[in-house]
Write a protein that holds these residues in place. Structure first.
Motif, short mmCIF file in Angstrom:
data_model
loop_
_atom_site.label_atom_id
_atom_site.label_comp_id
_atom_site.label_asym_id
_atom_site.label_seq_id
_atom_site.Cartn_x
_atom_site.Cartn_y
_atom_site.Cartn_z
N GLY A 8 40.82 60.80 58.46
CA GLY A 8 39.77 60.60 57.47
C GLY A 8 39.80 59.28 56.75
O GLY A 8 38.90 59.00 55.95
N GLY A 9 40.77 58.45 57.01
CA GLY A 9 40.80 57.14 56.37
C GLY A 9 39.76 56.22 56.95
O GLY A 9 39.06 56.56 57.91
N GLY A 10 39.63 55.04 56.35
CA GLY A 10 38.68 54.08 56.86
C GLY A 10 38.32 53.04 55.84
O GLY A 10 39.00 52.88 54.82
N LEU A 11 37.24 52.32 56.12
CA LEU A 11 36.73 51.25 55.25
C LEU A 11 35.49 51.76 54.54
O LEU A 11 34.57 52.30 55.17
N VAL A 12 35.47 51.57 53.22
CA VAL A 12 34.34 52.03 52.44
C VAL A 12 34.08 51.03 51.32
O VAL A 12 35.01 50.34 50.88
N GLN A 13 32.84 50.94 50.89
CA GLN A 13 32.52 50.05 49.77
C GLN A 13 32.90 50.70 48.45
O GLN A 13 32.97 51.94 48.34
N ALA A 14 33.13 49.88 47.45
CA ALA A 14 33.43 50.40 46.12
C ALA A 14 32.32 51.34 45.66
O ALA A 14 31.13 51.07 45.87
N GLY A 15 32.73 52.45 45.07
CA GLY A 15 31.79 53.47 44.66
C GLY A 15 31.56 54.55 45.69
O GLY A 15 30.94 55.58 45.38
N GLY A 16 32.04 54.33 46.89
CA GLY A 16 31.86 55.29 47.97
C GLY A 16 32.89 56.41 47.95
O GLY A 16 33.72 56.50 47.03
N SER A 17 32.83 57.25 48.97
CA SER A 17 33.69 58.42 49.06
C SER A 17 34.33 58.52 50.43
O SER A 17 33.77 58.06 51.43
#
Length: 121
Positions: A8-17
C-alpha cells in the motif's frame, strides 16, 4: 516461521491519502499487539501507531487526527489509514507484530520488510 508482508505504500501529493496493509502468515498461534513504525535515514525508528488484540489504540502526537490504525484478527492483518499526508510523513513504514507460535511459546516481535511512503509538496 512467521512472515509479515506490507503493501500500500507509494507516492502521493501533500493532502492525499494512503492505506497500508500488513498481513501476518506462517506458524501463528496468536497475535498480541500490532503496530506501524517508520524509519527515516539518520533518525531513530519511530512508533507511529499501535493496536492491542482488544482494539485499544495509541498514536504518536504528530499523526493524531490524521492516521487510523485498525486490525482484522480473523485475517491476522493490520491496517494504517493515512489522511492529510504531509511531506514530513515521508519514510519507510514497517509493520510489527507480537506473535506466539505455540501455546507454550512466549510472544516474540516480528517485522515486515517495510514499504516506502513518499509525500511530495
Amino acid at each position: 516461521q512467521v512472515q509479515l508482508v506490507e503493501s500500500g505504500g507509494g507516492l502521493v501529493q501533500a493532502g492525499g491519502s494512503l492505506r497500508l496493509s500488513c498481513a501476518a502468515s506462517g506458524s501463528i498461534f496468536s497475535i498480541n499487539a500490532m503496530g506501524w513504525y517508520r524509519q527515516v535515514p539518520g533518525k531513530q525508528r519511530e512508533l507511529v501507531a499501535g493496536i492491542t488484540s482488544g482494539g485499544s489504540t495509541n498514536y504518536v502526537d504528530s499523526v493524531k487526527g490524521r492516521f487510523t490504525i485498525s486490525r482484522d484478527n480473523a485475517k491476522n492483518t493490520v491496517y494504517l489509514q493515512m489522511n492529510s499526508l504531509k511531506p514530513e510523513d515521508t519514510a519507510v513504514y514497517l509493520c510489527n507484530a507480537d506473535v506466539r507460535t505455540r501455546i507454550v511459546s512466549p510472544y516474540r516481535p516480528y517485522w515486515g520488510q517495510g514499504t516506502q511512503v513518499t509525500v511530495s509538496s
